[in-house]
Design a protein around this motif. Structure first.
Motif, PDB file in Angstrom:
ATOM      1  N   THR A   1      67.468  26.467  32.463  1.00 12.17           N
ATOM      2  CA  THR A   1      68.107  25.654  33.497  1.00 12.17           C
ATOM      3  C   THR A   1      69.576  26.053  33.645  1.00 12.17           C
ATOM      4  O   THR A   1      70.127  26.709  32.769  1.00 12.17           O
ATOM      5  CB  THR A   1      68.038  24.148  33.112  1.00 12.17           C
ATOM      6  OG1 THR A   1      68.711  23.958  31.863  1.00 12.17           O
ATOM      7  CG2 THR A   1      66.603  23.653  33.015  1.00 12.17           C
ATOM      8  N   PRO A   2      70.224  25.630  34.730  1.00 13.65           N
ATOM      9  CA  PRO A   2      71.632  25.988  34.920  1.00 13.65           C
ATOM     10  C   PRO A   2      72.599  25.268  33.978  1.00 13.65           C
ATOM     11  O   PRO A   2      73.721  25.718  33.786  1.00 13.65           O
ATOM     12  CB  PRO A   2      71.929  25.611  36.368  1.00 13.65           C
ATOM     13  CG  PRO A   2      70.795  24.792  36.844  1.00 13.65           C
ATOM     14  CD  PRO A   2      69.655  24.984  35.911  1.00 13.65           C
TER      15      PRO A   2
ATOM     16  N   SER B   1      77.184  27.137  41.882  1.00 11.77           N
ATOM     17  CA  SER B   1      75.950  27.607  42.519  1.00 11.77           C
ATOM     18  C   SER B   1      76.185  27.808  44.009  1.00 11.77           C
ATOM     19  O   SER B   1      77.089  27.216  44.593  1.00 11.77           O
ATOM     20  CB  SER B   1      74.801  26.623  42.301  1.00 11.77           C
ATOM     21  OG  SER B   1      75.055  25.410  42.960  1.00 11.77           O
TER      22      SER B   1
ATOM     23  N   GLY C   1      70.798  27.900  45.539  1.00 11.28           N
ATOM     24  CA  GLY C   1      70.512  27.392  44.204  1.00 11.28           C
ATOM     25  C   GLY C   1      70.636  28.465  43.138  1.00 11.28           C
ATOM     26  O   GLY C   1      70.138  28.307  42.029  1.00 11.28           O
TER      27      GLY C   1
ATOM     28  N   TRP D   1      72.930  30.394  40.547  1.00 13.30           N
ATOM     29  CA  TRP D   1      74.154  30.103  39.798  1.00 13.30           C
ATOM     30  C   TRP D   1      74.916  31.389  39.526  1.00 13.30           C
ATOM     31  O   TRP D   1      74.326  32.457  39.337  1.00 13.30           O
ATOM     32  CB  TRP D   1      73.806  29.362  38.509  1.00 13.30           C
ATOM     33  CG  TRP D   1      73.430  27.955  38.844  1.00 13.30           C
ATOM     34  CD1 TRP D   1      72.224  27.527  39.328  1.00 13.30           C
ATOM     35  CD2 TRP D   1      74.280  26.821  38.801  1.00 13.30           C
ATOM     36  NE1 TRP D   1      72.277  26.173  39.585  1.00 13.30           N
ATOM     37  CE2 TRP D   1      73.530  25.713  39.261  1.00 13.30           C
ATOM     38  CE3 TRP D   1      75.595  26.611  38.405  1.00 13.30           C
ATOM     39  CZ2 TRP D   1      74.057  24.438  39.332  1.00 13.30           C
ATOM     40  CZ3 TRP D   1      76.121  25.335  38.471  1.00 13.30           C
ATOM     41  CH2 TRP D   1      75.355  24.265  38.932  1.00 13.30           C
TER      42      TRP D   1
ATOM     43  N   HIS E   1      64.051  21.032  41.412  1.00 10.11           N
ATOM     44  CA  HIS E   1      65.484  20.748  41.257  1.00 10.11           C
ATOM     45  C   HIS E   1      66.376  21.810  41.904  1.00 10.11           C
ATOM     46  O   HIS E   1      67.582  21.831  41.684  1.00 10.11           O
ATOM     47  CB  HIS E   1      65.812  20.542  39.783  1.00 10.11           C
ATOM     48  CG  HIS E   1      65.136  19.324  39.239  1.00 10.11           C
ATOM     49  ND1 HIS E   1      65.644  18.059  39.406  1.00 10.11           N
ATOM     50  CD2 HIS E   1      63.957  19.175  38.588  1.00 10.11           C
ATOM     51  CE1 HIS E   1      64.822  17.183  38.857  1.00 10.11           C
ATOM     52  NE2 HIS E   1      63.782  17.834  38.369  1.00 10.11           N
ATOM     53  N   GLN E   2      65.765  22.683  42.675  1.00 13.72           N
ATOM     54  CA  GLN E   2      66.455  23.627  43.556  1.00 13.72           C
ATOM     55  C   GLN E   2      67.459  24.539  42.846  1.00 13.72           C
ATOM     56  O   GLN E   2      68.641  24.565  43.172  1.00 13.72           O
ATOM     57  CB  GLN E   2      67.113  22.878  44.706  1.00 13.72           C
ATOM     58  CG  GLN E   2      66.096  22.089  45.500  1.00 13.72           C
ATOM     59  CD  GLN E   2      66.716  21.212  46.547  1.00 13.72           C
ATOM     60  OE1 GLN E   2      67.856  20.793  46.441  1.00 13.72           O
ATOM     61  NE2 GLN E   2      65.955  20.931  47.581  1.00 13.72           N
ATOM     62  N   TYR E   3      66.949  25.300  41.867  1.00 18.80           N
ATOM     63  CA  TYR E   3      67.764  26.330  41.239  1.00 18.80           C
ATOM     64  C   TYR E   3      66.912  27.576  41.026  1.00 18.80           C
ATOM     65  O   TYR E   3      65.688  27.506  40.956  1.00 18.80           O
ATOM     66  CB  TYR E   3      68.386  25.853  39.918  1.00 18.80           C
ATOM     67  CG  TYR E   3      67.402  25.510  38.815  1.00 18.80           C
ATOM     68  CD1 TYR E   3      66.994  26.469  37.890  1.00 18.80           C
ATOM     69  CD2 TYR E   3      66.885  24.223  38.694  1.00 18.80           C
ATOM     70  CE1 TYR E   3      66.105  26.156  36.881  1.00 18.80           C
ATOM     71  CE2 TYR E   3      65.999  23.899  37.685  1.00 18.80           C
ATOM     72  CZ  TYR E   3      65.611  24.871  36.776  1.00 18.80           C
ATOM     73  OH  TYR E   3      64.725  24.555  35.779  1.00 18.80           O
ATOM     74  N   GLN E   4      67.569  28.707  40.948  1.00 24.51           N
ATOM     75  CA  GLN E   4      66.894  29.988  40.743  1.00 24.51           C
ATOM     76  C   GLN E   4      67.158  30.482  39.331  1.00 24.51           C
ATOM     77  O   GLN E   4      68.311  30.538  38.906  1.00 24.51           O
ATOM     78  CB  GLN E   4      67.408  31.033  41.726  1.00 24.51           C
ATOM     79  CG  GLN E   4      67.052  30.772  43.150  1.00 24.51           C
ATOM     80  CD  GLN E   4      67.499  31.900  44.053  1.00 24.51           C
ATOM     81  OE1 GLN E   4      67.742  33.017  43.621  1.00 24.51           O
ATOM     82  NE2 GLN E   4      67.639  31.599  45.329  1.00 24.51           N
ATOM     83  N   ARG E   5      66.106  30.872  38.633  1.00 30.83           N
ATOM     84  CA  ARG E   5      66.281  31.403  37.285  1.00 30.83           C
ATOM     85  C   ARG E   5      66.687  32.881  37.305  1.00 30.83           C
ATOM     86  O   ARG E   5      67.388  33.321  36.406  1.00 30.83           O
ATOM     87  CB  ARG E   5      65.003  31.216  36.478  1.00 30.83           C
ATOM     88  CG  ARG E   5      64.778  29.726  36.172  1.00 30.83           C
ATOM     89  CD  ARG E   5      63.588  29.451  35.297  1.00 30.83           C
ATOM     90  NE  ARG E   5      63.681  30.184  34.050  1.00 30.83           N
ATOM     91  CZ  ARG E   5      62.627  30.603  33.378  1.00 30.83           C
ATOM     92  NH1 ARG E   5      61.410  30.376  33.812  1.00 30.83           N
ATOM     93  NH2 ARG E   5      62.781  31.256  32.239  1.00 30.83           N
TER      94      ARG E   5
ATOM     95  N   GLY F   1      74.292  18.355  37.975  1.00 29.28           N
ATOM     96  CA  GLY F   1      73.078  19.110  38.260  1.00 29.28           C
ATOM     97  C   GLY F   1      72.051  18.904  37.164  1.00 29.28           C
ATOM     98  O   GLY F   1      72.160  18.001  36.336  1.00 29.28           O
TER      99      GLY F   1
ATOM    100  N   PRO G   1      62.304  24.622  38.632  1.00 27.74           N
ATOM    101  CA  PRO G   1      63.248  25.300  39.537  1.00 27.74           C
ATOM    102  C   PRO G   1      63.063  24.906  41.001  1.00 27.74           C
ATOM    103  O   PRO G   1      64.051  24.676  41.709  1.00 27.74           O
ATOM    104  CB  PRO G   1      62.949  26.782  39.306  1.00 27.74           C
ATOM    105  CG  PRO G   1      62.444  26.841  37.904  1.00 27.74           C
ATOM    106  CD  PRO G   1      61.612  25.576  37.763  1.00 27.74           C
TER     107      PRO G   1
END
Length: 171
Positions: A88-89, A66, A70, A72, A163-167, A128, A160
């Motif tokens: 989720t990642p 990532s 955020g 991936w 937990h600081q991720y981008q879909r 993660g 997202p």
């Protein structure tokens, strides 16, 4: 990251990033999404071609990471291929011996567990944040009953940001 990938990055440092061509579904399967598939509709409604080649899957898994936003991606030589996430990642596969493996085969240590409003179970780990595979819910229930995990309530739509991720990474 593979040595050959790092060498390619040094040799060709300014290759444009790629968006929309690779996706990860909630079962941990990778999908190629060419122009025709992208025009046909958004992921996951229109998934594309499931990647089944073992060596390609292993290569993607070794070079999956990532960025600071955020988002991936799969580092494919000098090109960064951003991944659309159905959920989720990471997708976690639980093992009968208690180990937790990612959809890429990496072992993870669980920090916290989360349960959303529809009953999906998530684990935050040293690698993660990810979703527990639906086929592994019996093993997950055993871990909860044994008090190895105490799931906290959560709202799926907020994960997202929490937990600081981008879909759906964008340029």
């Amino acid at each position: 990251m593979d040595d050959i990938v790092q060498a390619a990055l040094k040799k060709w440092p300014n290759v444009p990033h790629c968006y929309g061509w690779l996706a990860l579904d909630a079962r941990g399967d990778w999908y190629m999404r060419d122009d025709r598939i992208q025009r046909a509709g958004p992921f996951p409604r229109v998934k594309g071609s499931r990647i089944e080649h073992d060596k390609l899957l292993a290569f993607i898994g070794r070079n999956y990471a990532s960025d600071e936003r955020g988002a991936w991606f799969f580092q494919n030589g000098p090109q960064r291929v951003y991944v659309e996430l159905e959920c989720t990642p990471w997708v976690w596969r639980l093992q009968p011996d208690g180990r937790v493996l990612s959809h890429t085969g990496r072992e993870a240590s669980v920090d916290t567990a989360w349960l959303d409003e529809t009953g999906h179970l998530y684990l935050d780990t040293d690698l993660g944040f990810g979703l527990v595979h639906t086929q592994d819910m019996a093993l997950a229930a055993e871990a909860v009953e044994a008090r190895r995990w105490t799931p906290q309530d959560c709202i799926a739509a907020k994960l997202p940001a929490t937990h600081q991720y981008q879909r759906r990474p964008q340029p």
